[in-house]
Design an enzyme around this catalytic site. Sequence first.
Site, mmCIF file in Angstrom:
data_model
loop_
_atom_site.group_PDB
_atom_site.id
_atom_site.type_symbol
_atom_site.label_atom_id
_atom_site.label_comp_id
_atom_site.label_asym_id
_atom_site.label_seq_id
_atom_site.Cartn_x
_atom_site.Cartn_y
_atom_site.Cartn_z
ATOM 1 C CB CYS A 242 -8.861 -13.142 1.167
ATOM 2 S SG CYS A 242 -7.990 -13.849 2.231
ATOM 3 N NE ARG B 34 -8.555 -8.444 -3.188
ATOM 4 C CZ ARG B 34 -8.943 -7.207 -2.636
ATOM 5 N NH1 ARG B 34 -9.223 -6.140 -3.120
ATOM 6 N NH2 ARG B 34 -9.008 -7.263 -1.266
ATOM 7 C CD1 TRP C 134 -1.402 -12.867 0.111
ATOM 8 C CD2 TRP C 134 -1.817 -12.330 2.398
ATOM 9 N NE1 TRP C 134 -0.461 -12.274 0.620
ATOM 10 C CE2 TRP C 134 -0.404 -11.959 1.865
ATOM 11 C CE3 TRP C 134 -2.191 -12.173 3.602
ATOM 12 C CZ2 TRP C 134 0.457 -11.503 2.863
ATOM 13 C CZ3 TRP C 134 -1.530 -11.601 4.516
ATOM 14 C CH2 TRP C 134 0.032 -11.364 4.205
ATOM 15 C CG ASN D 261 -10.489 -9.740 2.612
ATOM 16 O OD1 ASN D 261 -9.613 -10.059 3.281
ATOM 17 N ND2 ASN D 261 -10.735 -8.698 1.909
ATOM 18 N N GLY D 262 -10.087 -10.889 6.056
ATOM 19 C CA GLY D 262 -9.946 -10.257 7.277
ATOM 20 C C GLY D 262 -9.360 -11.302 8.224
ATOM 21 C CD GLU E 67 8.034 3.710 -4.836
ATOM 22 O OE1 GLU E 67 8.127 3.532 -3.597
ATOM 23 O OE2 GLU E 67 7.279 3.083 -5.744
ATOM 24 C CE LYS F 37 7.224 -0.510 -6.812
ATOM 25 N NZ LYS F 37 6.728 0.415 -5.989
ATOM 26 C CD GLU G 141 6.744 -3.425 -3.916
ATOM 27 O OE1 GLU G 141 6.941 -2.803 -4.561
ATOM 28 O OE2 GLU G 141 5.757 -3.695 -3.212
ATOM 29 C CG HIS H 245 26.683 8.635 9.128
ATOM 30 N ND1 HIS H 245 27.909 9.139 9.812
ATOM 31 C CD2 HIS H 245 26.504 9.553 8.178
ATOM 32 C CE1 HIS H 245 27.794 10.370 9.576
ATOM 33 N NE2 HIS H 245 27.077 10.871 8.623
ATOM 34 C CE LYS I 225 -1.881 -2.220 -6.691
ATOM 35 N NZ LYS I 225 -0.849 -1.401 -6.708
HETATM 36 O O1 M6R Z 1 -2.948 0.891 -1.207
HETATM 37 P P1 M6R Z 1 -1.844 1.463 -0.309
HETATM 38 O O2 M6R Z 1 -1.215 2.693 -1.056
HETATM 39 O O3 M6R Z 1 -2.511 1.858 1.060
HETATM 40 O O4 M6R Z 1 -0.794 0.381 -0.068
HETATM 41 C C1 M6R Z 1 0.355 0.748 0.574
HETATM 42 C C2 M6R Z 1 1.475 -0.228 0.337
HETATM 43 O O5 M6R Z 1 0.683 -1.744 0.799
HETATM 44 C C3 M6R Z 1 1.889 -0.540 -0.980
HETATM 45 O O6 M6R Z 1 2.288 0.915 -1.390
HETATM 46 C C4 M6R Z 1 3.013 -1.514 -0.933
HETATM 47 O O7 M6R Z 1 4.034 -1.092 -0.321
HETATM 48 C C5 M6R Z 1 3.045 -1.669 -2.921
HETATM 49 N N1 M6R Z 1 3.457 -3.198 -3.074
HETATM 50 C C6 M6R Z 1 4.406 -0.917 -3.433
HETATM 51 O O8 M6R Z 1 4.569 -1.232 -4.681
#
Ligand code: M6R
Length: 611
Positions: free
Chosen positions: A2, A27, A73, A99-100, A484, A488, A491, A507, A606
């Site tokens: 949010c 966000r 959100w 937010n929360g 990573e 990516k 996502e 394995h 985000k």
């Molecule tokens: O703000 P942070 O680095 O703590 O966030 C951690 C994860 O939420 C963040 O890296 C998330 O996996 C991203 N969407 C990766 O692209």
Amino acid sequence: MCGIVAYIGQREAYPIVLKGLKRLEYRGYDSAGVALVNGDLKVYKKKGKVAELEEFLSGKDVHSHIAIGHTRWATHGEPSDRNSHPHTSGNGKLAMIHNGIIENYAQLKQELIKKGHVFKSDTDTEVLLHFIEEIQESNKCGLEEALRIALKRVVGAYVIVLVDEDNPDTLIAARKGSPLVIGVGKGEHFLASDASPIVEYTKEVVYVNDYEIAVIKADELILKNISNERQTPYIQKLDIELAAIEKGGFDHFMLKEIFEQPQTIFDSLRGRLDAKKGTLTLGGIREHAEILSQAKRIIIVACGTSWHAGLVAEYMIEELCRIPVEVEYASEFRYRNPVVGEGDVIIAVSQSGETADTLVAIESAKKKGAIILGVCNVVGSSIARISDAGAYTHAGPEIGVASTKAFTAQLAVLCLIGLKVAMEKGSITQQRFQHLLDELDSVSEKVALTLKLNDQIKAIADKYKDARDFLYLGRGYNFPVALEGALKLKEISYIHAEGYPAAEMKHGPIALVDEHLPVVFVATKDSYYEKVVSNIQEIKARKGKVIAVVTEGDVTIPGMADDVIEVPEADELVAPIVSVIPLQLLAYHIGVLKGFDVDKPRNLAKSVTVE
Ligand code: M6R
């Protein structure tokens, strides 16, 4: 997660709040709404994008000098008009954004229903607002006092902002666990979840602390703690420019941020590394360097991409410092009653510095006596402030939901920390130290050269964009890079992708390999190279399609792989900063070619401010 924006002052509030909501779109959200007071309280909210809310409001009277706005959100209740914020009290005079998560909302709701409250939404937010209203009415007290009483019973995390039809010259806000920044202007105040909606109006900000309540008028900001004691607002200067939060000619924030990396990596090292003089300064950990070098062990806690950076750091720190390192998912670490205490150093890695899982993990470790070191990107963020020491990554605002430039800056800073501790401990030779300083010094340039492969990578993306699954493999320092790369791709292209240690593949995951499966190898020249070549053979023997990221001049792998991306040579400790770049670009282009909104992928936020 949010997003919260609010304004009070002499200007028209609605355009400021609307623009702020657009700035917070990154966000992640599913609905948006605003409340303003113009004689009476008006609330407008809609499922969908901020642009849809804007269209819905076009032609309506939105005149007001006070407004609150929200992007939601969904947590409690599906995305819908009625679950969107702001929510209103039973008497229709109060509106609130939140937010929360209010964890004890179900119990509070039952109590309120017995007292005759009727709810229009499924949200925990509306419950909290009715609870505040109930206290206001039964105690015959003002809103601020009712809020204070209510918050003492609330379990969970929140930033809330309230507007009251009967007091249209005052905003009331409170925070625990979720971020809230107040911009201080001349006769006006701006509130937001982060600084991006504020920076174009003022550079003076106050970060509200947990358990603080802010009573805000156009020309007055009163901060109090939950026991009603006045606190002195600590005004800080924002060090970001408006250009940093705009696209600057790129099609997407993600692409802009990928291309910013030569500069952001340089910025993360600037003032810290002087390769010519052979020196390394890390002001943020200066006083803790000795404690770090004597640590029994180091535990790195993080989530997502930051967790991947933590994995690279595990390899680096163990190699350079000979201190045992564990890397933990913050969400698991917090709740499994870990053995942690004095003598342990926790490194919390977080781009946003607001990730709830990471925040609660370090809070509990701190209570048990561990030293907390924060590696955060957002200056003044909650994790940075709760840490005993730390180093900012200085990558600048990262708007694309998929983290890119924050990751490479984290790698650079974590490498600096490893080197600093190794020097302090005497576990590294002067020659190796100097070599790694030189390697870090030249890495921005190598990243810039790698970015020149953009067109080639786009063509590879086009070739494989319709694959159903991808496998990403690497060994040693390149194993977290493979993880990573897979993250990516998942996502932003919604293609199923798995990252694995290249050797572990046999394995289990090898069962997936056939002529339809693209397998991305991160196979730069390092101590594992020969082994990785064998792993490539194993995939080719099963007709898998191999896309290999290799070191320039490699003569072996190009003869086996279907597609080869050559990156400049780098020491294996530093190589992940370079080898991840093609994987970021590959994911970006596949996402774009498939027609997806790569900056705001579905379901993702985000800054994940709920546990
Ligand atoms: O703000 P942070 O680095 O703590 O966030 C951690 C994860 O939420 C963040 O890296 C998330 O996996 C991203 N969407 C990766 O692209």
